[in-house]
Design a protein around this motif. Structure first.
Motif, PDB file in Angstrom:
ATOM      1  N   GLU A  88       0.812  -1.226   0.000  1.00 41.57           N
ATOM      2  CA  GLU A  88       0.000   0.000   0.000  1.00 41.57           C
ATOM      3  C   GLU A  88       0.842   1.272   0.000  1.00 41.57           C
ATOM      4  OE1 GLU A  88       0.136  -1.393   4.389  1.00 41.57           O
ATOM      5  OE2 GLU A  88      -0.033  -2.289   2.373  1.00 41.57           O
ATOM      6  N   LEU A  89       2.170   1.138   0.166  1.00 40.19           N
ATOM      7  CA  LEU A  89       3.029   2.324   0.228  1.00 40.19           C
ATOM      8  C   LEU A  89       3.888   2.510  -1.021  1.00 40.19           C
ATOM      9  CD1 LEU A  89       4.319   2.100   3.940  1.00 40.19           C
ATOM     10  CD2 LEU A  89       2.341   3.368   3.047  1.00 40.19           C
ATOM     11  N   VAL A  90       3.796   1.606  -1.978  1.00 38.82           N
ATOM     12  CA  VAL A  90       4.727   1.665  -3.107  1.00 38.82           C
ATOM     13  C   VAL A  90       4.359   2.728  -4.135  1.00 38.82           C
ATOM     14  CG1 VAL A  90       5.358  -0.753  -2.823  1.00 38.82           C
ATOM     15  CG2 VAL A  90       3.514  -0.135  -4.420  1.00 38.82           C
ATOM     16  N   ASN A  91       3.152   3.320  -4.027  1.00 43.69           N
ATOM     17  CA  ASN A  91       2.753   4.364  -4.975  1.00 43.69           C
ATOM     18  C   ASN A  91       3.057   5.767  -4.470  1.00 43.69           C
ATOM     19  OD1 ASN A  91       1.349   2.917  -7.259  1.00 43.69           O
ATOM     20  ND2 ASN A  91       0.225   2.062  -5.518  1.00 43.69           N
ATOM     21  N   ASP A  92       3.619   5.870  -3.261  1.00 49.65           N
ATOM     22  CA  ASP A  92       3.960   7.177  -2.704  1.00 49.65           C
ATOM     23  C   ASP A  92       5.313   7.643  -3.241  1.00 49.65           C
ATOM     24  OD1 ASP A  92       1.631   7.122  -1.210  1.00 49.65           O
ATOM     25  OD2 ASP A  92       2.613   6.164   0.504  1.00 49.65           O
ATOM     26  N   GLN A  93       5.528   8.948  -3.098  1.00 51.63           N
ATOM     27  CA  GLN A  93       6.818   9.497  -3.526  1.00 51.63           C
ATOM     28  C   GLN A  93       7.754   9.611  -2.323  1.00 51.63           C
ATOM     29  OE1 GLN A  93       7.304  13.675  -5.005  1.00 51.63           O
ATOM     30  NE2 GLN A  93       7.989  12.662  -6.899  1.00 51.63           N
ATOM     31  N   TYR A  94       8.994   9.190  -2.522  1.00 47.62           N
ATOM     32  CA  TYR A  94       9.982   9.183  -1.441  1.00 47.62           C
ATOM     33  C   TYR A  94      11.181  10.040  -1.832  1.00 47.62           C
ATOM     34  CZ  TYR A  94       7.285   5.280   0.397  1.00 47.62           C
ATOM     35  OH  TYR A  94       6.270   4.504   0.884  1.00 47.62           O
ATOM     36  N   LEU A  95      11.824  10.582  -0.808  1.00 50.55           N
ATOM     37  CA  LEU A  95      13.016  11.396  -1.024  1.00 50.55           C
ATOM     38  C   LEU A  95      14.234  10.654  -0.462  1.00 50.55           C
ATOM     39  CD1 LEU A  95      14.272  14.126  -1.925  1.00 50.55           C
ATOM     40  CD2 LEU A  95      13.954  14.901   0.456  1.00 50.55           C
ATOM     41  N   PHE A  96      15.238  10.458  -1.312  1.00 47.67           N
ATOM     42  CA  PHE A  96      16.527   9.908  -0.880  1.00 47.67           C
ATOM     43  C   PHE A  96      17.500  11.070  -0.690  1.00 47.67           C
ATOM     44  CE2 PHE A  96      14.514   6.313  -2.849  1.00 47.67           C
ATOM     45  CZ  PHE A  96      14.969   5.202  -2.141  1.00 47.67           C
ATOM     46  N   THR A  97      18.046  11.193   0.487  1.00 45.61           N
ATOM     47  CA  THR A  97      19.016  12.249   0.781  1.00 45.61           C
ATOM     48  C   THR A  97      20.341  11.606   1.171  1.00 45.61           C
ATOM     49  OG1 THR A  97      17.260  13.705   1.593  1.00 45.61           O
ATOM     50  CG2 THR A  97      19.533  14.273   2.196  1.00 45.61           C
ATOM     51  N   ILE A  98      21.389  11.932   0.430  1.00 47.32           N
ATOM     52  CA  ILE A  98      22.721  11.393   0.706  1.00 47.32           C
ATOM     53  C   ILE A  98      23.596  12.510   1.251  1.00 47.32           C
ATOM     54  CG2 ILE A  98      24.773  10.299  -0.265  1.00 47.32           C
ATOM     55  CD1 ILE A  98      22.967   9.088  -2.428  1.00 47.32           C
ATOM     56  N   THR A  99      24.133  12.294   2.437  1.00 44.49           N
ATOM     57  CA  THR A  99      25.111  13.218   3.020  1.00 44.49           C
ATOM     58  C   THR A  99      26.477  12.574   2.881  1.00 44.49           C
ATOM     59  OG1 THR A  99      23.473  13.982   4.623  1.00 44.49           O
ATOM     60  CG2 THR A  99      25.781  14.502   5.078  1.00 44.49           C
ATOM     61  N   THR A 111       9.176   7.345  -7.092  1.00 45.24           N
ATOM     62  CA  THR A 111       8.048   6.528  -6.672  1.00 45.24           C
ATOM     63  C   THR A 111       8.424   5.072  -6.921  1.00 45.24           C
ATOM     64  OG1 THR A 111       6.502   8.280  -7.286  1.00 45.24           O
ATOM     65  CG2 THR A 111       5.598   6.060  -7.012  1.00 45.24           C
ATOM     66  N   PRO A 112       8.441   4.224  -5.892  1.00 41.78           N
ATOM     67  CA  PRO A 112       8.934   2.852  -6.039  1.00 41.78           C
ATOM     68  C   PRO A 112       8.286   2.074  -7.170  1.00 41.78           C
ATOM     69  CG  PRO A 112       8.682   3.384  -3.726  1.00 41.78           C
ATOM     70  CD  PRO A 112       8.118   4.543  -4.484  1.00 41.78           C
ATOM     71  N   VAL A 113       6.958   2.234  -7.360  1.00 42.22           N
ATOM     72  CA  VAL A 113       6.267   1.429  -8.365  1.00 42.22           C
ATOM     73  C   VAL A 113       6.789   1.700  -9.770  1.00 42.22           C
ATOM     74  CG1 VAL A 113       4.367   3.016  -8.876  1.00 42.22           C
ATOM     75  CG2 VAL A 113       3.966   0.516  -8.919  1.00 42.22           C
TER      76      VAL A 113
END
Length: 731
Positions: A88-99, A111-113
């Motif tokens: 149910e969470l794979v259609n959301d947008q996610y932010l990857f932040t690399i320090t 978006t994972p999907v």
């Protein structure tokens, strides 16, 4: 079901089922051994219900973690990550932040999907999906942190490691130059000034002298921290901590405060002078005496520095505090451990290691330990200070190498593990499987197999800890050096685990994440500009040799082991260029000992050979090997006619000894290491593998003072001829 589950876990946890032994024959691991190995990893192999639950927990732990703990990449590789989420969470947008390690912040949203679906699982009736995520960013070399967030809330994090393709090499080696150096056991050094054991000032002297002869490195035994309160535990390969140094190598006389009246009163007392004179005169290092002398004197020097500098707002105190801060919990653990062990021993309580400490002190994180630390803050500070002083004196020795333009200078030796009762395990028990030990299956050097008494790291726990323990080990052992020799380098691929109570030959191999570990090794090698040498002797699978070569790790080539099938010895001119060649090692007889079979005679006395037939076969083999050595030396004009051609009439002589060393110097290996014992034509070995109390391992000193060695015209002539031979062998 139980049998198939065990087979699954054996494969999942990297337990090998078969291997090729040291004689090239296939060998099979006993199924019972594999079950025992699972047991020491924490699995309830005797209870099928509990075992099934544990296996399920392993799977659930992975799927309930959106990201892996750590991902290791090589320079130029695309950033690909596994991401696991409920459906149910794979259609959301996610932010990857690399320090990045350098402080830069890089971001990428997705978006994972929209990415590649690679796996599906059901946990408690919830479907989870795993995606292969592509992050189109370029990262510099280093240790970076990645954060995964949604709507500003972080839901997962991991470490990203970007490593170079291979280890560091000095430019002079890249340019085709071949160099030589000496390998020494630091404690063996004699001098007119030391206190019955070689020290860092002796090391500085040695570096300066050999540099002037054309040598480019001095290799050391492991100089890891041992046990101030248990000085008889003197094996450099069974340390308390591999991150920190053995304080016994501190030159007390070189410290600010040695001339203070309190210290002088101690060192000038009759009892002190008598004990010191006896320690210097001994043919073996008297560890209890030397430790006692140094602790008494160092304690008063510390009291002086503490009152003058370390309790005030001084530059020295700021530097000391910075050292402590950088050392972190690892340094604090060692200092507290040393103070606690000393206190328990003074009370007459069992104190050889944490397994026999009172229950309230059995773990560094126990409340009673914190209480002890506070109550004994001054003594804990003293042990912190010892590490600071040792680090400074080692760095000063390295500066001598730099000043003399040695292209490598110092090279250190990283032991394969720590002993069971060590501070390193005391501070991180979760990482180690303390019901097992590492060792070796039966091989040519140890026909009964070997059990080294060193509990192994659990590769899964190492992974969960984001490889930090191994990063710390590589980094700390490369400081103030130009090279690192990794003892039993096959441990990066696999280790022979022996369950407590079993014999060494009843063990089995457990695999480690070799590609990740080699990448980290390469990264630390470049960070510290440290060349890497891998001790790849014994039972060595070809896959590790290839991987080591591809990663720029130098192979270790011992003349006596480089034999063709017909018994002849390969010319050193045919050794791999990316190797360090040598005649003997600390686990082997000296040249004189080898030639006169003293090692076989000692082995017979100590009961190291299972049968008389095996021993006689070794004598016969040695005789034919010596003839083959004479043949190869004469055919390459490495010795003259003063050395005979028939082994039946040739004893070890200076001409033969020096001829063998010059023979090696003409070879193709980029590095050549020679033993100072062989310069002195000594006959007794420093260590006999497979022995404990039977032989005085790690105690035998050199037969001459350093000053006398470098005043010897014959040895100076040998050194200059080695330098000339190395130049001639260079491209």
């Amino acid at each position: 079901m139980a049998s198939s589950l065990i087979d699954h876990l054996v494969e999942y946890r990297g337990i090998e089922s078969n291997y090729t032994d040291a004689w090239g024959k296939p060998a099979i691991i006993d199924p019972l051994t594999k079950q025992k190995l699972l047991g020491v990893m924490g699995y309830e192999v005797a209870d099928p219900t509990k075992l099934k639950s544990q296996a399920d927990d392993d799977i659930n732990k992975v799927w309930l973690s959106p990201l892996n703990p750590v991902q290791v990449l090589r320079a130029g590789e695309a950033i690909q990550l596994s991401l696991r989420l409920p459906i149910e969470l794979v259609n959301d947008q996610y932010l990857f932040t690399i320090t990045t390690e350098q402080g830069e912040t890089l971001c990428h949203s997705l978006t994972p999907v929209d990415e590649q679906l690679i796996n599906i699982a059901h946990i408690d009736d919830v479907e989870f999906q795993e995606y292969l995520i592509q992050i189109p960013l370029e990262l510099p070399l280093g240790y970076h942190q990645l954060s995964l967030s949604i709507d500003g809330d972080e839901i997962a994090a991991m470490r990203l490691i970007m490593a170079p393709k291979s280890c560091y090499k000095p430019q002079t080696i890249i340019d085709g130059n071949k160099v030589w150096g000496l390998s020494v056991q630091l404690y063996c050094l004699r001098s007119e000034q030391n206190w019955g054991i070689g020290d860092f000032s002796d090391l500085s002297y040695l570096l300066e002298k050999v540099a002037k002869q054309g040598a480019h490195f001095v290799g050391l035994n492991p100089i890891h921290a041992l046990y101030p309160a248990n000085p008889d535990a003197c094996s450099p390969y069974g340390p308390s901590s591999r991150r920190w140094l053995n304080f016994i190598y501190i030159d007390v006389t070189a410290l600010d405060g040695y001339q203070a009246i309190e210290t002088q009163n101690i060192v000038n007392s009759e009892s002190f002078k008598q004990t010191l004179a006896a320690a210097r005169a001994q043919e073996l290092v008297d560890y209890p005496a030397v430790t006692g002398l140094k602790l008494r004197a160092l304690s008063t020097v510390f009291d002086y520095q503490n009152s003058q500098y370390l309790s005030k707002n001084t530059k020295l105190n700021k530097a000391f505090k910075a050292f402590i801060a950088e050392g972190g919990e690892s340094l604090q653990t060692l200092a507290v451990y040393d103070a606690l062990q000393e206190d328990l021993a003074a009370q007459g309580k069992p104190a050889w290691g944490w397994p026999v400490f009172p229950a309230e002190f059995s773990d560094f994180k126990q409340p009673a330990v914190a209480k002890f630390t506070k109550k004994n803050a001054h003594r804990v500070k003293f042990f912190l200070w010892l590490q600071w002083q040792a680090a400074q004196q080692l760095a000063a020795a390295n500066e001598v190498a730099v000043a003399n333009k040695m292209c490598i200078g110092l090279y250190r030796d990283l032991a394969v593990g720590v002993s069971e009762g060590s501070a390193e395990i005391w501070g991180n028990k979760d990482l180690y499987c303390t019901s097992a030990s590492v060792g070796a299956p039966p091989d040519i050097l140890g026909p009964l197999g070997q059990n080294w008494g060193l509990p192994p790291m659990d590769p899964e726990k190492l992974y969960q800890q984001q490889y930090q323990p191994i990063i710390d080990l590589f980094s700390s052992n490369m400081k103030a050096t130009g090279a690192l020799r990794i003892d039993h380098v096959m441990a990066l691929l696999r280790l022979w685990w022996v369950v407590k109570g079993d014999s060494a030959k009843q063990g089995g191999y457990v695999y480690y994440p070799v590609d990740d570990l080699l990448a980290i090794l390469a990264l630390e090698s470049h960070k510290n500009q440290s060349l890497v040498i891998g001790e790849d002797l014994g039972t060595v699978p070809e896959e590790i040799r290839d991987k080591l070569a591809d990663n720029g790790v130098y192979s270790y080539r011992v003349f006596f082991f480089e034999q063709a099938k017909d018994g002849g010895f390969y010319s050193p001119a045919h050794y791999p260029t990316q190797s360090m060649s040598t005649l003997t090692t600390h686990d082997m007889p000296t040249l004189t000992g080898y030639w006169h079979c003293y090692d076989l005679e000692l082995g017979k006395e100590l009961g190291l050979y299972p049968t008389e037939e095996i021993l006689q076969a070794l004598f016969i083999s040695r005789h034919s090997n010596k003839q083959a050595i004479l043949d190869t030396l004469h055919s390459h004009n490495s010795v003259g006619d003063e050395v005979g051609y028939d082994v039946n009439y040739v004893g070890m002589s200076q001409q033969l000894n020096f001829g063998m060393q010059k023979h090696m110097a003409s070879g193709s290996s980029e590095l050549l290491s020679l033993q100072l014992e062989d310069w002195l034509q000594m006959d007794k070995p420093v260590n006999i593998p497979g022995t404990f109390k039977e032989y005085p391992n790690w105690q035998r000193k050199l037969t001459r003072n350093l000053q006398g060695i470098f005043d010897d015209p014959m040895l100076n002539e040998l050194a200059f001829s080695l330098t000339e031979a190395r130049k001639n062998a260079s491209t």
